[in-house]
Motif scaffolding. Structure first.
Motif, PDB file in Angstrom:
ATOM      1  N   ARG A 134       0.555  -0.990  -0.188  1.00 36.47           N
ATOM      2  CA  ARG A 134       0.125  -0.055   0.191  1.00 36.47           C
ATOM      3  C   ARG A 134       0.896   1.550  -0.108  1.00 36.47           C
ATOM      4  NH1 ARG A 134      -0.816  -2.730   4.712  1.00 36.47           N
ATOM      5  NH2 ARG A 134      -2.417  -3.213   3.776  1.00 36.47           N
ATOM      6  N   PHE A 135       0.690   2.573  -0.400  1.00 40.69           N
ATOM      7  CA  PHE A 135       1.557   4.087  -0.978  1.00 40.69           C
ATOM      8  C   PHE A 135       1.144   4.647   0.455  1.00 40.69           C
ATOM      9  CE2 PHE A 135      -0.511   3.122  -4.862  1.00 40.69           C
ATOM     10  CZ  PHE A 135       0.828   2.886  -5.686  1.00 40.69           C
ATOM     11  N   SER A 136       2.333   4.289   1.506  1.00 44.36           N
ATOM     12  CA  SER A 136       2.045   5.357   2.667  1.00 44.36           C
ATOM     13  C   SER A 136       2.085   6.434   2.697  1.00 44.36           C
ATOM     14  CB  SER A 136       3.705   5.451   2.710  1.00 44.36           C
ATOM     15  OG  SER A 136       4.266   6.390   4.260  1.00 44.36           O
ATOM     16  N   PRO A 137       0.959   7.346   3.549  1.00 44.68           N
ATOM     17  CA  PRO A 137       0.480   8.790   3.820  1.00 44.68           C
ATOM     18  C   PRO A 137       1.640   9.357   4.004  1.00 44.68           C
ATOM     19  CG  PRO A 137      -0.134   7.436   5.689  1.00 44.68           C
ATOM     20  CD  PRO A 137       0.569   6.062   4.774  1.00 44.68           C
ATOM     21  N   LYS A 138       2.787   9.267   4.362  1.00 46.74           N
ATOM     22  CA  LYS A 138       4.096  10.086   4.529  1.00 46.74           C
ATOM     23  C   LYS A 138       4.366  10.391   3.199  1.00 46.74           C
ATOM     24  CE  LYS A 138       5.428   8.054   9.445  1.00 46.74           C
ATOM     25  NZ  LYS A 138       5.906   7.571   9.774  1.00 46.74           N
ATOM     26  N   ALA A 139       4.043   9.551   2.396  1.00 43.60           N
ATOM     27  CA  ALA A 139       5.134   9.762   1.151  1.00 43.60           C
ATOM     28  C   ALA A 139       4.196  10.300   0.142  1.00 43.60           C
ATOM     29  CB  ALA A 139       6.115   8.675   0.458  1.00 43.60           C
ATOM     30  N   PHE A 140       2.858   9.856  -0.008  1.00 45.95           N
ATOM     31  CA  PHE A 140       2.155   9.700  -1.451  1.00 45.95           C
ATOM     32  C   PHE A 140       0.165  10.594  -0.769  1.00 45.95           C
ATOM     33  CE2 PHE A 140       4.533   6.804  -2.722  1.00 45.95           C
ATOM     34  CZ  PHE A 140       4.972   6.408  -3.734  1.00 45.95           C
ATOM     35  N   PRO A 141       0.325  11.624  -1.046  1.00 45.22           N
ATOM     36  CA  PRO A 141      -1.079  11.891  -0.855  1.00 45.22           C
ATOM     37  C   PRO A 141      -2.695  11.426  -0.226  1.00 45.22           C
ATOM     38  CG  PRO A 141      -0.480  13.497  -3.247  1.00 45.22           C
ATOM     39  CD  PRO A 141       0.872  12.096  -2.679  1.00 45.22           C
ATOM     40  N   THR A 142      -2.407  10.288   0.277  1.00 46.58           N
ATOM     41  CA  THR A 142      -3.358   9.866   0.100  1.00 46.58           C
ATOM     42  C   THR A 142      -4.459   9.903   0.424  1.00 46.58           C
ATOM     43  OG1 THR A 142      -2.819   8.676   2.070  1.00 46.58           O
ATOM     44  CG2 THR A 142      -1.605   7.473   0.584  1.00 46.58           C
ATOM     45  N   GLU A 143      -4.642  10.523   1.583  1.00 45.10           N
ATOM     46  CA  GLU A 143      -5.765  11.712   2.291  1.00 45.10           C
ATOM     47  C   GLU A 143      -6.625  12.321   1.517  1.00 45.10           C
ATOM     48  OE1 GLU A 143      -8.710  11.817   5.337  1.00 45.10           O
ATOM     49  OE2 GLU A 143      -8.129  10.591   5.240  1.00 45.10           O
ATOM     50  N   ALA A 144      -5.933  13.153   0.863  1.00 48.34           N
ATOM     51  CA  ALA A 144      -6.132  14.527   0.214  1.00 48.34           C
ATOM     52  C   ALA A 144      -6.535  14.144  -0.644  1.00 48.34           C
ATOM     53  CB  ALA A 144      -4.543  15.157  -0.364  1.00 48.34           C
ATOM     54  N   VAL A 145      -5.823  12.581  -1.554  1.00 50.64           N
ATOM     55  CA  VAL A 145      -6.680  12.461  -2.674  1.00 50.64           C
ATOM     56  C   VAL A 145      -7.987  11.761  -2.389  1.00 50.64           C
ATOM     57  CG1 VAL A 145      -6.357  10.240  -4.977  1.00 50.64           C
ATOM     58  CG2 VAL A 145      -4.382  12.423  -4.300  1.00 50.64           C
ATOM     59  N   SER A 146      -7.626  11.242  -1.562  1.00 52.86           N
ATOM     60  CA  SER A 146      -9.014  10.687  -1.557  1.00 52.86           C
ATOM     61  C   SER A 146     -10.489  11.082  -0.934  1.00 52.86           C
ATOM     62  CB  SER A 146      -8.992   9.500   0.112  1.00 52.86           C
ATOM     63  OG  SER A 146     -10.207   9.004   0.337  1.00 52.86           O
ATOM     64  N   ARG A 147     -10.342  12.351   0.114  1.00 51.81           N
ATOM     65  CA  ARG A 147     -11.179  13.657   0.441  1.00 51.81           C
ATOM     66  C   ARG A 147     -11.520  13.724  -1.359  1.00 51.81           C
ATOM     67  NH1 ARG A 147     -10.198  16.639   5.816  1.00 51.81           N
ATOM     68  NH2 ARG A 147      -9.872  14.771   6.651  1.00 51.81           N
ATOM     69  N   ALA A 148     -10.715  14.151  -2.236  1.00 54.19           N
ATOM     70  CA  ALA A 148     -10.588  15.465  -3.269  1.00 54.19           C
ATOM     71  C   ALA A 148     -11.425  14.232  -3.987  1.00 54.19           C
ATOM     72  CB  ALA A 148      -9.783  15.935  -3.732  1.00 54.19           C
TER      73      ALA A 148
END
Length: 192
Positions: A134-148
């Motif tokens: 899985r993608f690390s939220p420390k390295a990728f904008p996982t939360e921002a992309v999920s909300r957008a």
């Protein structure tokens, strides 16, 4: 026409053909600015040296160390008796054509099995995560992309070069705009 002359003519025509693009000869200016940009050299993963303090780089480090260890064991080839007429795979036939003394490495089969097993176990080996699945939220904008994506934001998404592939994977319907030469920030961010 000799092969050297024919190749020279083909090279000259290919060089002229590169100018036939929307930017014309200015494309060379863009390429030159990209390869001489200290900003890109300091921020793009392709230009940075590997960071072996990051656990995600450890498989690469192990591959390098394993290769060095194999080469240091000796200079003789690993022989696996397998006549050329038994090689049904065209790739092996091509190897045999390029180097008649080549043999299929005996380590290739267990290595392929190990990698397949590792993939089927989602990157886990003996309870340890060797390759994260899985993608690390420390390295990728996982939360921002999920909300957008959940908000179905319209318009184009401006993103940094290093996150383009992740955003295409996590938000396939997004219309991305990436400018690696002049844009190093991301405009999507979770609301405070």
């Amino acid at each position: 026409m000799s092969r050297t002359r024919w190749n020279s003519v083909a090279l000259a025509l290919a060089g002229v053909a590169t100018i036939v693009n929307p930017y014309g000869p200015y494309i060379y200016k863009e390429v030159f600015s990209a390869v001489t940009s200290s900003s890109l050299a300091n921020n793009m993963a392709e230009f940075l040296p590997p960071n072996f303090q990051d656990a995600g780089q450890w498989p690469f480090l192990l591959a390098i160390l394993g290769t060095v260890a194999l080469f240091s064991m000796g200079t003789r080839r690993i022989q696996l008796p397998w006549p050329a007429w038994k090689r049904k795979c065209s790739l092996f036939n091509e190897f045999a054509r390029l180097d008649p003394g080549s043999r299929v490495g005996i380590l290739a089969v267990p290595t392929a099995i190990l990698l397949l097993w590792l993939g089927l176990n989602r990157g886990q080996m003996a309870g340890l995560t060797v390759i994260p699945d899985r993608f690390s939220p420390k390295a990728f904008p996982t939360e921002a992309v999920s909300r957008a994506r959940a908000a179905s934001l319209p318009g184009r998404v401006f993103d940094a070069w290093g996150w383009g592939g992740y955003i295409m994977y996590a938000w396939p319907e997004a219309r991305l705009h990436v400018d690696p030469l002049k844009f190093n920030a991301v405009t999507i961010a979770p609301k405070a």
